[in-house]
Design an enzyme around this catalytic site. Structure first.
Site, PDB file in Angstrom:
ATOM      1  N   CYS A   1      -9.297  66.458  -1.405  1.00  0.00           N
ATOM      2  CA  CYS A   1     -10.165  67.712  -1.673  1.00  0.00           C
ATOM      3  C   CYS A   1      -9.128  68.790  -0.827  1.00  0.00           C
ATOM      4  CB  CYS A   1     -11.587  67.574  -1.158  1.00  0.00           C
ATOM      5  SG  CYS A   1     -12.304  69.247  -1.340  1.00  0.00           S
TER       6      CYS A   1
ATOM      7  N   ARG B   1       9.544  22.467 -16.352  1.00  0.00           N
ATOM      8  CA  ARG B   1       9.082  21.019 -16.379  1.00  0.00           C
ATOM      9  C   ARG B   1       8.646  20.674 -17.692  1.00  0.00           C
ATOM     10  NH1 ARG B   1       3.625  19.389 -12.738  1.00  0.00           N
ATOM     11  NH2 ARG B   1       2.696  20.645 -14.416  1.00  0.00           N
TER      12      ARG B   1
ATOM     13  N   LYS C   1      -5.613  21.028  -1.892  1.00  0.00           N
ATOM     14  CA  LYS C   1      -5.919  22.382  -2.529  1.00  0.00           C
ATOM     15  C   LYS C   1      -6.634  23.267  -1.656  1.00  0.00           C
ATOM     16  CE  LYS C   1      -4.990  23.510  -6.294  1.00  0.00           C
ATOM     17  NZ  LYS C   1      -4.976  23.431  -7.858  1.00  0.00           N
TER      18      LYS C   1
ATOM     19  N   SER D   1       3.322  15.623 -11.797  1.00  0.00           N
ATOM     20  CA  SER D   1       2.358  16.561 -11.236  1.00  0.00           C
ATOM     21  C   SER D   1       1.851  16.053  -9.968  1.00  0.00           C
ATOM     22  CB  SER D   1       1.085  16.927 -12.268  1.00  0.00           C
ATOM     23  OG  SER D   1       0.279  17.882 -11.805  1.00  0.00           O
TER      24      SER D   1
ATOM     25  N   LYS E   1       2.282  24.385  -0.880  1.00  0.00           N
ATOM     26  CA  LYS E   1       2.279  24.498  -2.238  1.00  0.00           C
ATOM     27  C   LYS E   1       2.496  25.782  -2.875  1.00  0.00           C
ATOM     28  CE  LYS E   1      -0.175  21.905  -6.101  1.00  0.00           C
ATOM     29  NZ  LYS E   1      -0.079  23.097  -7.052  1.00  0.00           N
TER      30      LYS E   1
ATOM     31  N   GLU F   1      10.293  25.135  -7.097  1.00  0.00           N
ATOM     32  CA  GLU F   1       9.232  26.176  -7.658  1.00  0.00           C
ATOM     33  C   GLU F   1       9.958  27.700  -7.846  1.00  0.00           C
ATOM     34  OE1 GLU F   1       6.559  24.498  -8.383  1.00  0.00           O
ATOM     35  OE2 GLU F   1       4.825  25.924  -8.620  1.00  0.00           O
TER      36      GLU F   1
HETATM   37  S1  IVH Z   1       6.193  17.913  -5.139  1.00  0.00           S
HETATM   38  C1  IVH Z   1       7.161  14.404  -7.389  1.00  0.00           C
HETATM   39  N1  IVH Z   1       6.251  19.861  -3.533  1.00  0.00           N
HETATM   40  O1  IVH Z   1       2.870  21.688  -7.624  1.00  0.00           O
HETATM   41  C2  IVH Z   1       6.275  15.501  -6.518  1.00  0.00           C
HETATM   42  N2  IVH Z   1       5.195  20.381  -5.687  1.00  0.00           N
HETATM   43  O2  IVH Z   1       0.554  20.508  -9.052  1.00  0.00           O
HETATM   44  C3  IVH Z   1       6.097  16.860  -7.393  1.00  0.00           C
HETATM   45  N3  IVH Z   1       4.374  22.464  -6.241  1.00  0.00           N
HETATM   46  O3  IVH Z   1       4.509  20.199 -10.543  1.00  0.00           O
HETATM   47  C4  IVH Z   1       6.101  17.731  -6.804  1.00  0.00           C
HETATM   48  N4  IVH Z   1       4.882  23.396  -4.317  1.00  0.00           N
HETATM   49  O4  IVH Z   1       5.274  22.420  -9.342  1.00  0.00           O
HETATM   50  C5  IVH Z   1       6.129  19.554  -4.686  1.00  0.00           C
HETATM   51  N5  IVH Z   1       6.018  21.763  -1.916  1.00  0.00           N
HETATM   52  C6  IVH Z   1       5.913  21.298  -3.314  1.00  0.00           C
HETATM   53  C7  IVH Z   1       5.347  22.247  -4.236  1.00  0.00           C
HETATM   54  C8  IVH Z   1       5.029  21.565  -5.485  1.00  0.00           C
HETATM   55  C9  IVH Z   1       4.362  23.642  -5.465  1.00  0.00           C
HETATM   56  C10 IVH Z   1       4.103  22.528  -7.799  1.00  0.00           C
HETATM   57  C11 IVH Z   1       5.017  21.826  -8.611  1.00  0.00           C
HETATM   58  C12 IVH Z   1       4.332  20.696  -9.136  1.00  0.00           C
HETATM   59  C13 IVH Z   1       2.903  21.071  -8.778  1.00  0.00           C
HETATM   60  C14 IVH Z   1       2.009  19.832  -9.007  1.00  0.00           C
END
Ligand code: IVH
Length: 701
Positions: free
Chosen positions: A430, A139, A320, A85, A118, A173
């Site tokens: 109307c 995952r 975030k 994560s 993200k 993703e």
């Molecule tokens: S890298 C080892 N890159 O966010 C690094 N994750 O909150 C692991 N996610 O499990 C993830 N966009 O499902 C990475 N550009 C991005 C991402 C990303 C979304 C998700 C992914 C991860 C989660 C963690």
């Protein structure tokens, strides 16, 4: 903005919080349903984290802080390398602190970062053997995931065959774009299913579903590439993350490279933060959801030196962004009648704060939309609000229903005047049309951007309507001096001024007359495009749907309804023309018979003889100064078009120039992000100097 942590005061509250978080996470990973929205979940976990820091000896084994995806559905396919994560930061300060801790671990400042969106979906691993996609795995708990290979054909961006016969694991993703989400809920409703609350839940539910009578498309974006053979390790292990992404794209896998927010690299924390701001500014208009920005040490050596914890790597962090979705209760539906007589439903919500604003109302579009979403009064609903976009109800959160919810009653008569309702189109109206809300429609027609009748404000319109002197727009132009003098508080001078202003309005260009008519689906810029395209009202009225479609921005749906509405407006238009209201557009030439769509579009909006903005799409934002100071936004747009350009209100890749005055916020940021040329009001005024000043109709003040 830092999300405040939930306050946990004792061990019992802590245990309860862990239980709630575990249940929510389990539901989230199982099928995307959860009683908590992302923001509430983050707050809870941060509260748990804070309590655990003060009571390290009392940490419960099931706590979501110590595990990857606590409570996730565990699968039986082991991951080659754990699917971790990410830790989170919520502010520039927290991010800078993270870069400092990264520097300590690595032994030097990191000077190369990858910065990427993200994506708000679910993590999957796709295994390719000699270039062929063999297996797709979720995952799960990070150590082992579930085989969801049955879904392979439904995921766009994940080719069955790579362009090279490599044996690799592609990680990324799976999500639904907003369009895919709308489609998925429509298909689901057609099969008698319950709607999904949001795109993420829809992707989770659809990915794991087997043996459904239907499939719905989803989209994959890659953010990781792992070798699965010794040979591959030699080739890939030392590549920077940015190069791995380029490699994945070259294999034919979808990455963010083709989106408005491609992954980029940055050399310093400041550059990263600048890019974070850019991505945040672009977020409201992205075709898919993102919940933050991921920042990664780009170089393999830095990643190795930083290492990983059991839950998350130390070389990457999620910055975030504030949540754009919250769950709240739908308490009522209001039906409002607009100035054109359209009856629009609006959701009344239990107030909820989303990204700093308190939301009490959200759009519901039209009655069909309510039916499609299967909304009921009392439902917990997912509300979406991003940037300045009007908040919308995404869908009900069906698993939170108590059974007490009530159907939403649709009006049987116009809620404003009691007349019948025309339900032949998705947007109900109307039967009295614009006469239902006569005061609103006349005030709009008299407004500065339409007929610009000075002295005819709301109060005066009410007087005229109440006195029975005006029952539609054309009546304004036959008012006599005696009639106006008879109104309360109307002396000789104000009467003469008002009648002179009405007289002057007769000379406005066709685009403004058309706009004043308030044809459904046509605002100011569409009215200008129609007027410039056809040049005269006679040509507009002679157009059938096919001819109307030649106007830029009018599609197959809008064209027939505009044509039909103009037909019903014919008697009113005839009376306006008979009173001497101008029905031509200065500087425009009518389309030659048989002219093709392409020729017309290229011509539309061009200044006769070509102006300095010919071929350019221009967005004006912020406060104008200098020669442009007194121009309204609409007059600025008219100016752009007189000078040969096309005026637009949204910045996109197609924009050529952004005129950014003081206070230009997100549009300036977006232009910078997209590399669109920016200019100041002063420089722009100089560029279009020949076109400023009273236009042919003398409408500008
Ligand atoms: S890298 C080892 N890159 O966010 C690094 N994750 O909150 C692991 N996610 O499990 C993830 N966009 O499902 C990475 N550009 C991005 C991402 C990303 C979304 C998700 C992914 C991860 C989660 C963690």
């Amino acid at each position: 903005m830092t999300t405040p942590a939930a306050v946990i005061e004792d061990a019992a509250a802590y245990a309860q919080a862990v239980e709630a978080a575990v249940q929510a996470a389990a539901a989230y990973y199982r099928d995307g349903t959860s009683a908590l929205d992302d923001d509430a979940y983050d707050r809870l976990v941060r509260g748990i984290d804070a309590w655990e820091a003060g009571h390290p000896d009392q940490v419960l084994p099931g706590s979501p802080t110590g595990k990857v995806a606590g409570g996730a559905v565990e699968g039986d396919v082991p991951h080659t390398v754990a699917m971790l994560s990410l830790d989170n930061v919520f502010s520039p300060e927290e991010f800078t602190a993270w870069t400092a801790s990264l520097a300590r671990r690595v032994g030097h400042d990191v000077t190369r970062f990858g910065v990427e969106p993200k994506l708000d979906g679910l993590a999957v691993a796709a295994r390719y053997t000699r270039g062929r996609l063999g297996q797709l795995i979720t995952r799960g708990d990070g150590t082992a995931g579930e085989d969801v290979s049955h879904a392979i054909g439904t995921v766009e961006g994940l080719p069955r065959e790579l362009s090279e016969p490599v044996t690799v694991e592609v990680r990324g993703e799976i999500l639904m774009t907003h369009a895919q989400f709308e489609h998925a809920n429509e298909v689901r409703a057609a099969h008698g299913g319950q709607p999904f609350a949001n795109p993420r839940g829809a992707a989770a539910g659809s990915l794991r579903a087997r043996e459904r009578a239907y499939t719905v498309p989803m989209t994959f974006f890659c953010y990781g590439l792992l070798p699965l053979t010794e040979e591959g390790r030699d080739a890939l292990a030392d590549l920077p993350h940015s190069e791995l992404m380029a490699r994945a794209a070259a294999y034919g896998v979808n990455t963010t490279a083709g989106t408005p927010v491609p992954g980029t690299t940055a050399d310093s924390a400041e550059q990263v933060l600048a890019r974070v701001r850019e991505i945040a500014a672009l977020r409201p208009e992205l075709p898919f959801g993102i919940d933050g920005i991921v920042i990664k040490a780009d170089l393999a050596a830095d990643q190795r030196a930083a290492g990983s914890g059991s839950r998350a790597p130390r070389w990457a962090i999620a910055y975030k962004l504030p949540a754009v979705e919250k769950i709240t209760r739908l308490t009522a539906v209001e039906w409002n009648v607009g100035r054109t007589g359209v009856i629009a439903p609006r959701a009344v919500l239990e107030p909820v704060e989303i990204d700093g604003a308190t939301i009490t109302y959200a759009t519901l579009h039209n009655p069909a939309d309510i039916t499609r979403r299967d909304l009921r009064l009392g439902d917990q609903v997912m509300v979406h609000r991003a940037g300045d976009v009007i908040p919308r109800v995404e869908a009900p959160v069906v698993h939170l229903r108590t059974g007490e919810e009530q159907p939403i009653a649709f009006p049987e008569a116009c809620p404003r005047c009691g007349a019948g309702i025309d339900t032949s189109q998705e947007r109900w109206r109307c039967e009295q049309g614009r006469n239902c809300h006569l005061v609103a429609s006349l005030s709009y027609a008299a407004g500065r951007d339409q007929l610009d009748i000075e002295g005819l404000g709301h109060t005066r319109v009410v007087q005229l309507v109440d006195a029975g002197l005006v029952a539609d727009l054309a009546d304004l132009f036959t008012l006599t001096r005696d009639q106006v003098l008879g109104l309360e508080r109307m002396g000789g001078t104000s009467t003469d001024n008002l009648l002179a202003a009405i007289g002057a309005a007769k000379g406005r260009p066709l685009s403004r007359v058309l706009c004043a008519l308030g044809v459904r689906g046509t605002g100011r810029s569409m009215s200008r495009r129609i007027a410039r395209h056809f040049a005269t009202m006679d040509h507009i009225r002679a157009a059938d749907a096919e001819a109307m479609r030649q106007v830029e921005g009018i599609g197959t749906e809008k064209a027939p309804s505009i044509v039909e509405e103009l037909r019903t407006l014919a008697p009113l238009i005839d009376r306006l023309a008979a009173s001497g209201v101008n029905m031509t557009e200065p500087g425009a030439t009518p389309p030659a018979p048989g002219e093709t769509a392409g020729e017309q579009t290229a011509d539309a909006g061009a200044a006769p003889g070509g102006g300095p903005l010919t071929g350019m799409t221009v967005v004006v934002t912020g406060t104008m100064t200098d020669a442009l100071e007194n121009l309204s936004r609409n007059q600025m747009n008219e100016l752009v078009e007189r000078a040969g350009g096309r005026a637009s209100s949204t910045v996109s890749k197609k924009t050529t120039l952004v005129v950014a005055g003081e206070g230009a916020g997100s549009k300036r940021a977006k232009a910078q992000a997209l590399g669109v040329e920016l200019t100041t009001p002063a420089a722009f005024a100089a560029l279009v100097a020949d076109f400023i000043g009273p236009p042919a109709d003398g409408a500008a003040r």
